[in-house]
Scaffold this active site. Structure first.
Site, PDB file in Angstrom:
ATOM      1  N   GLY A 262      10.929  -0.396  -4.763  1.00 47.79           N
ATOM      2  CA  GLY A 262      12.231  -0.808  -5.270  1.00 47.79           C
ATOM      3  C   GLY A 262      12.483  -0.546  -6.730  1.00 47.79           C
ATOM      4  O   GLY A 262      13.385  -1.142  -7.322  1.00 47.79           O
TER       5      GLY A 262
ATOM      6  N   SER B  86       0.197   0.758   6.155  1.00 44.97           N
ATOM      7  CA  SER B  86       1.369   1.410   6.738  1.00 44.97           C
ATOM      8  C   SER B  86       1.761   0.686   8.018  1.00 44.97           C
ATOM      9  O   SER B  86       0.903   0.402   8.859  1.00 44.97           O
ATOM     10  CB  SER B  86       1.071   2.878   7.054  1.00 44.97           C
ATOM     11  OG  SER B  86       2.120   3.434   7.836  1.00 44.97           O
TER      12      SER B  86
ATOM     13  N   TYR C 264       9.236   6.314  -5.392  1.00 47.43           N
ATOM     14  CA  TYR C 264       9.472   7.168  -4.229  1.00 47.43           C
ATOM     15  C   TYR C 264      10.959   7.142  -3.886  1.00 47.43           C
ATOM     16  O   TYR C 264      11.696   8.065  -4.198  1.00 47.43           O
ATOM     17  CB  TYR C 264       8.617   6.732  -3.029  1.00 47.43           C
ATOM     18  CG  TYR C 264       8.733   7.696  -1.854  1.00 47.43           C
ATOM     19  CD1 TYR C 264       9.928   7.866  -1.163  1.00 47.43           C
ATOM     20  CD2 TYR C 264       7.650   8.445  -1.425  1.00 47.43           C
ATOM     21  CE1 TYR C 264      10.057   8.752  -0.106  1.00 47.43           C
ATOM     22  CE2 TYR C 264       7.760   9.336  -0.363  1.00 47.43           C
ATOM     23  CZ  TYR C 264       8.963   9.475   0.290  1.00 47.43           C
ATOM     24  OH  TYR C 264       9.085  10.359   1.339  1.00 47.43           O
TER      25      TYR C 264
ATOM     26  N   ASN D 152      -4.080   9.467  -1.054  1.00 44.74           N
ATOM     27  CA  ASN D 152      -3.941   8.318  -0.176  1.00 44.74           C
ATOM     28  C   ASN D 152      -4.562   8.686   1.171  1.00 44.74           C
ATOM     29  O   ASN D 152      -4.202   9.702   1.759  1.00 44.74           O
ATOM     30  CB  ASN D 152      -2.442   8.005  -0.046  1.00 44.74           C
ATOM     31  CG  ASN D 152      -2.146   6.746   0.713  1.00 44.74           C
ATOM     32  OD1 ASN D 152      -2.418   6.641   1.890  1.00 44.74           O
ATOM     33  ND2 ASN D 152      -1.530   5.787   0.027  1.00 44.74           N
TER      34      ASN D 152
ATOM     35  N   LEU E 181       5.581  11.657  -0.475  1.00 41.55           N
ATOM     36  CA  LEU E 181       6.506  12.752  -0.775  1.00 41.55           C
ATOM     37  C   LEU E 181       5.847  14.102  -0.534  1.00 41.55           C
ATOM     38  O   LEU E 181       6.464  15.016   0.009  1.00 41.55           O
ATOM     39  CB  LEU E 181       6.991  12.652  -2.219  1.00 41.55           C
ATOM     40  CG  LEU E 181       8.186  13.545  -2.559  1.00 41.55           C
ATOM     41  CD1 LEU E 181       9.455  13.002  -1.919  1.00 41.55           C
ATOM     42  CD2 LEU E 181       8.378  13.657  -4.066  1.00 41.55           C
TER      43      LEU E 181
END
EC number: 1.3.5.2
Length: 347
Positions: free
Chosen positions: A297, A175, A318, A139, A64
């Site tokens: 989720g 990722s 997120y 991160n 974000l």
């Protein structure tokens, strides 16, 4: 409450435009102390994990605030901790636009951002300027042009530069939007990467007289055998935490929806069953030796509690935040607090 009325208008905008507008509005609200006033009324559920006392177990996932430009404002929303990034040693633009796609019928997103960020040096300057006290992790990833054989150099570069300014660092090897990155989850690469980073951690701890925990962020698409391999390596190298999970290459439950065929990682409600399964499998291998941070989720207090019951110690939000708004943070913390009180027999 306000977000409920703003969201239909924001969802008419291109996703990255809406993202930037929302963060800039957040900065404006913060300047007028509205967030600070809200935080004073915010419930707390202190949790000690990795030797760090978190005001509550609900965090913001990476992605974000990639460049650490909104840390004060995001902490003001009441998160127990926030994770900024992903950041790479050198600035890079990421993949071409459009690269974020909404699947509102599934309350999901697909993104193929590609680690777009302004580089670790820029992020360090932002960390130096932040004013609000709070738990901040970063991160870290590798640059697109860095070959896998030299990927460890990118992670080591970021870790060393960030060490004295952060509370923890997450090693992002999962990722789906950087070619070959997920190969770093294999034993061939992961053992060497963890060895090097743990050596750096010991050296930096002596230098700065503080220990910065290392977390490992893994994919939801791993087989049980791959999860066991990662868990074994994490135990061998004494990694402090595992973040489960990143976005998914699967489209299960969304196959027929508009935008479902776009390339990228899926996040949101469809990810929850996968996240839960990975958390359960990880906990079966790790027990309580390595704490798990669950992400994927989470749209309610019930979701968060289910993951905690499965073995997670902390959770991150997120996509749920994008669909539900900032009140989701407060709602989850309140639910977890009441759940604990019920378990302890407190009326």
């Amino acid at each position: 409450m306000i977000y409920r009325y703003l969201r239909p208008w924001l969802f008419k905008l291109e996703p990255e435009t809406a993202h930037a507008l929302t963060l800039n509005c957040l900065k404006w609200f913060y300047c007028y102390w509205l967030i600070n006033r809200r935080l004073q009324r915010f419930p707390q559920k202190p949790t000690v994990v990795f030797g760090i006392e978190f005001p509550n177990p609900v965090g913001l996932a990476a992605g974000l605030d990639k460049n650490g430009e909104y840390m004060d404002e995001l902490l003001g929303l009441g998160f127990g901790f926030i994770e900024v990034g992903a950041v790479t040693p050198k600035p890079q633009p990421g993949n071409s636009k459009p690269r974020i796609f909404r699947l509102p019928q599934a309350r999901a997103l697909i993104n193929r951002m590609g680690f777009n960020n302004l580089g670790v040096d820029y992020l360090v300057e932002q960390l130096k300027r932040r004013k609000v006290k709070g738990i901040v992790g970063v991160n870290i990833g590798k640059n697109l042009t860095t070959p896998l054989e030299k990927a460890h150099e990118d992670y080591q570069n970021c870790f060393e530069k960030l060490y004295s300014y952060v509370d923890y660092v997450t090693i992002n090897i999962s990722s789906p939007n950087t070619p070959e990155l997920r190969q770093l989850q294999s034993e061939r690469y992961l053992a060497d990467l963890l060895t090097r980073l743990k050596e750096d951690q010991r050296r930096l701890e002596d230098q700065y007289h503080k220990r910065v925990p290392l977390f490992l962020k893994i994919a939801p698409d791993l087989t049980p055998e791959e999860i066991q391999t990662i868990a074994t390596l994490a135990l061998q190298h004494r990694i402090e935490g595992i973040v489960a999970t990143n976005t998914s290459c699967s489209r299960q439950g969304t196959e027929k929806l508009p935008n479902a065929n776009e390339a990228g990682g899926l996040s949101g409600k469809p990810l929850f069953p996968m996240t839960l399964q990975v958390v359960k499998q990880l906990h079966s291998f790790l027990g309580d030796e390595i704490p798990i941070v669950a992400v994927g989720g989470i749209f309610s207090g019930e979701n968060a509690q289910t993951l905690i019951n499965a073995g997670a110690r902390l959770v991150q939000l997120y996509t749920g935040l994008i669909y539900e708004g900032p009140e989701l943070v407060k709602n989850i913390v309140e639910f977890l607090t009441l759940s604990r009180q019920t378990r302890e027999g407190i009326n």
